[in-house]
Design an enzyme around this catalytic site. Structure first.
Site, PDB file in Angstrom:
ATOM      1  N   ASP A 208       0.806  -1.231   0.000  1.00 58.69           N
ATOM      2  CA  ASP A 208       0.000   0.000   0.000  1.00 58.69           C
ATOM      3  C   ASP A 208       0.837   1.277   0.000  1.00 58.69           C
ATOM      4  O   ASP A 208       0.293   2.384   0.002  1.00 58.69           O
ATOM      5  CB  ASP A 208      -0.955  -0.007   1.213  1.00 58.69           C
ATOM      6  N   GLU A 294      11.957  -3.836  12.335  1.00 58.46           N
ATOM      7  CA  GLU A 294      13.050  -3.336  11.502  1.00 58.46           C
ATOM      8  C   GLU A 294      14.376  -3.456  12.241  1.00 58.46           C
ATOM      9  O   GLU A 294      15.377  -3.934  11.695  1.00 58.46           O
ATOM     10  CB  GLU A 294      12.810  -1.859  11.117  1.00 58.46           C
TER      11      GLU A 294
END
Ligand code: UGA
Ligand code: MN
Length: 354
Positions: A208, A294
């Site tokens: 997205d 991350e």
């Protein structure tokens, strides 16, 4: 000579008539059998002719199908040539590193729309291999179709998020980490299939987000791990590394969970494929604090936050945005249909890719 009195006996006359009748019947039957045999022979001959005709037609169909496949291939080639001619990016040569673009994707009302948009962005990028991993029990034809139409080299996988880690439709988006199982499945694919590869860069590109084509040129420069600003994320207009005058990273401007080893979004970095190959344990996990996906991954590939390579003109440009497609307002009944993935009319099914 037959004595004439023989005919005077009625029973003899009847007997002879009977014999004549039977002989006539036998002759008729023999005739009939002969006729049928002839008919049979004619029919057999016709069958043979039809069989030969059907063989010829079958060969013709086969040849036509081969021609069709050849023409399909040619159309694809021409399409690719056209795409390369109108490419918005510089041409590449054989030594240009490949980008392995990993996209986790899950079924929702806007999945087909988001993936369609992303596919048209990526179709402009040469030397890009799109690894799409569906959060599902099996590959879906609609996603397969989007991949095929993109004319990109691609790998289509599926890996379902365990049900205890899967969010409900009404859960806020941050409840649980997303894309864990899917990104891992792509990383394992890379480890298995690209073990001999010596160059290339791996990027986690969600379905997205919005990508400026220039981000791909930046990615190709990555030696070990590159980093760049990301628009509209972490409660800010831009999250970015902060650079010293000499161009090295001295800090990050993030406000959300600043204490993270790497206070950046998944869209903010790419790593060399060799780091993935030499660190097979560098995988994502559900077992890390929120916002640490991350950081945990980058630590596992042996990177230090200040050793990342700042790109996008020394982090002065934004080439990727963490856009989010608004969750459409749906009635209870529609949510139920989406959850069960049934009950759509054909047009709705086409819109949603089911
Ligand atoms: C942010 C980050 O940008 C993501 O990279 C990170 O995975 C996510 O947070 C997280 O904390 O886990 P956000 O926009 O909130 O992203 O997440 P989504 O876009 O909803 O999901 C990230 C990717 O995972 C998307 O490509 C999405 O299609 C996929 N996804 C999401 C699944 O495969 N399964 C799901 O159940 C949900
Ligand atoms: Mn997102």
């Amino acid at each position: 000579m037959i004595p004439s009195r023989i005919f005077e006996k009625w029973w003899l006359r009847a007997f002879i008539a009977l014999v004549v009748f039977f002989v006539w019947q036998i002759c008729y039957a023999i005739n009939r059998v002969q006729g049928l045999e002839e008919e049979k022979a004619v029919l057999q001959a016709t069958i043979e002719v039809l069989k030969r005709k059907s063989d010829v037609l079958r060969t013709e169909i086969h040849e036509k199908e081969r021609t069709l496949t050849r023409l399909d291939g040619r159309i694809e080639e021409i399409d690719t040539q056209i795409r390369d001619h109108i490419s918005l990016l510089p041409r590449v040569n054989r030594s240009t590193p490949f980008i392995y673009f990993i996209t986790p994707t899950h079924f929702r009302a806007a999945q087909k729309a988001d993936l369609t948009r992303l596919s048209y962005t990526l179709s402009h990028v040469p030397n890009l291999h799109w690894i799409v991993v569906e959060d599902s029990d099996e590959l879906t034809p609609s996603v397969a179709e989007i991949l095929k139409r993109s004319r990109l080299p691609y790998t289509h996988l599926n890996a379902r998020t365990p049900s205890d880690q899967k969010m409900k439709y009404t859960d806020p988006n941050w409840t649980l980490p997303r894309g864990v199982e899917q990104r891992n499945s792509a990383l394992l694919w890379i480890q298995n299939q690209l073990s001999a590869v010596r160059s290339g860069v791996v990027y986690f590109g969600d379905d997205d987000n919005t990508y400026d084509l220039r981000i791909f040129e930046e990615m190709r420069k990555v030696q070990k791990a590159g980093v760049w600003p990301v628009g509209i994320v972490g409660g800010m207009f831009v999250e970015t590394p902060i650079l010293a005058g000499n161009g090295s990273i001295i800090d990050f401007n993030s406000i959300w969970k600043r204490e993270r080893p790497f206070p950046i979004d998944m869209a903010a970095f790419a790593v060399n494929v060799t780091l993935i190959l030499s660190n097979p344990n560098a995988l994502f996990s559900f077992d890390v604090p929120r916002g640490y996906q991350e950081s945990t991954f980058l630590e596992k590939v042996g990177i230090h936050r200040y050793n990342m390579e700042p790109l996008a003109e020394k982090c002065s440009k934004v080439y990727v945005w963490h856009t989010r497609t608004e969750k459409s307002k749906l009635s209870k009944e529609m949510v139920q249909k989406l959850t069960k993935k049934t009950g759509f009319n054909p047009l709705e099914a086409h819109a949603l890719g089911v």
